[in-house]
Design an enzyme around this catalytic site. Structure first.
Site, PDB file in Angstrom:
ATOM      1  N   GLY A 118       4.293  -0.326  17.479  1.00 15.33           N
ATOM      2  CA  GLY A 118       5.032   0.687  17.575  1.00 15.33           C
ATOM      3  C   GLY A 118       6.892   0.502  17.216  1.00 15.33           C
ATOM      4  CG  ASN A 166       7.468   2.686  11.018  1.00 19.03           C
ATOM      5  OD1 ASN A 166       8.595   3.438  10.585  1.00 19.03           O
ATOM      6  ND2 ASN A 166       6.724   2.107  10.841  1.00 19.03           N
ATOM      7  CG  HIS A 211       0.690   2.928   2.630  1.00 21.81           C
ATOM      8  ND1 HIS A 211      -0.574   2.402   3.216  1.00 21.81           N
ATOM      9  CD2 HIS A 211       1.297   2.387   1.196  1.00 21.81           C
ATOM     10  CE1 HIS A 211      -1.077   1.333   2.496  1.00 21.81           C
ATOM     11  NE2 HIS A 211      -0.187   0.808   1.146  1.00 21.81           N
ATOM     12  CG  ASN A 250       0.890   7.301   6.666  1.00 22.03           C
ATOM     13  OD1 ASN A 250       1.043   6.812   7.769  1.00 22.03           O
ATOM     14  ND2 ASN A 250      -0.240   6.717   5.618  1.00 22.03           N
TER      15      ASN A 250
HETATM   16  C1  GRF Z   1       4.336  -0.481   9.111  1.00 24.44           C
HETATM   17  O1  GRF Z   1       4.200  -0.968   7.912  1.00 24.44           O
HETATM   18  C2  GRF Z   1       3.415   0.613   8.403  1.00 24.44           C
HETATM   19  O2  GRF Z   1       4.491   1.304   6.980  1.00 24.44           O
HETATM   20  C3  GRF Z   1       2.602   0.827   8.521  1.00 24.44           C
HETATM   21  O3  GRF Z   1       2.039   0.229   9.917  1.00 24.44           O
HETATM   22  C4  GRF Z   1       2.867  -0.578   9.636  1.00 24.44           C
HETATM   23  C5  GRF Z   1       3.680   0.276  11.512  1.00 24.44           C
HETATM   24  O4  GRF Z   1       4.598  -1.078  11.866  1.00 24.44           O
HETATM   25  N1  GRF Z   1       1.611   2.043   8.189  1.00 24.44           N
HETATM   26  P1  GRF Z   1       5.345  -0.712  13.287  1.00 24.44           P
HETATM   27  O5  GRF Z   1       4.354  -0.390  14.277  1.00 24.44           O
HETATM   28  O6  GRF Z   1       5.526   0.906  12.718  1.00 24.44           O
HETATM   29  O7  GRF Z   1       5.833  -1.441  13.428  1.00 24.44           O
END
Ligand code: GRF
Length: 211
Positions: free
Chosen positions: A31, A33, A128, A126
């Site tokens: 998490g 992000n 990616h 989303n």
């Molecule tokens: C990120 O690299 C995002 O692009 C992908 O999953 C990963 C999540 O990382 N969809 P985090 O859990 O936010 O650290």
């Protein structure tokens, strides 16, 4: 005397009261992000309220982050349901309880059921870790993305924020950021370089999307 909250255009000081949009975040992992989005909201840089976290499984880092910031959370795992329709109903009920206006996927690894996409069409975002449409779709997640980028000797990779539709990683693109790929890169080094950009562009793109 100005009357705040009216829409009377002739009154110079009037500002319409706008209800803050409510964001539900879906996550399956650490998490980071989600944390970047929490930080933006805490600093007053996100015109929205984080109304809840849907976790796809127990004991993920994102759940701890939600607890630390008093954000409600629910563990709704696909494997607890015998069919996708019941899973979709559970998600929709939770989203309705929270009054969620938009859904932000932050490292969410479960396929979003079509019923949820239909209800929130155009309102699910989303991120990616590649420059879509390259290295997207079924099987391209986590280190698999970066391994493929390195194996193909790409010189540039990056991340993409897009709207979610029924196809994996195929919805309209809202923003991208590029990073260099070095000849001696490992998937871990490349992932970390991209993640830094993800944390920069995701809150910013959500804000642009909402305003
Ligand atoms: C990120 O690299 C995002 O692009 C992908 O999953 C990963 C999540 O990382 N969809 P985090 O859990 O936010 O650290």
């Amino acid at each position: 005397m100005p009357i705040f909250g009216t829409r009377n255009a002739s009154q110079k000081y009037c500002k319409p009261i706008q209800k803050l949009k409510k964001i539900a975040v879906f996550a399956s992992g650490s998490g980071s992000n989600f944390q970047a989005i929490i930080d933006a909201a805490t600093q007053g840089n996100l015109p929205a309220q984080l109304c809840g976290l849907v976790a796809s499984r127990e004991s993920i880092g994102a759940l701890q982050r939600a607890a630390q910031h008093n954000i409600p959370s629910a563990i709704i795992s696909r494997k607890h349901f015998t069919n996708e329709s019941d899973f979709a109903q559970a998600l929709l009920m939770q989203l309705e309880l929270w009054g969620a206006d938009i859904i932000v996927l932050a490292g969410y690894l479960t396929k979003i059921p079509p019923q949820v996409i239909a209800k929130y069409r155009g309102r699910i975002l989303n991120i990616h870790p590649s420059l879509l449409p390259k290295y997207g779709g079924q099987g391209f997640f986590g280190r698999h993305v970066h391994e493929a980028v390195i194996a193909n000797q790409e010189s540039i990779s990056g991340c993409t924020v897009h709207i979610v539709d029924e196809e994996f990683d195929r919805g309209p693109i809202l923003a991208q950021a590029e990073v260099p790929v070095y000849p001696d890169d490992t998937p871990e080094l490349l992932a970390a370089r991209i993640l830094k950009e993800e944390h920069r562009i995701y809150p910013k793109t959500i804000t642009e999307f909402l305003t």
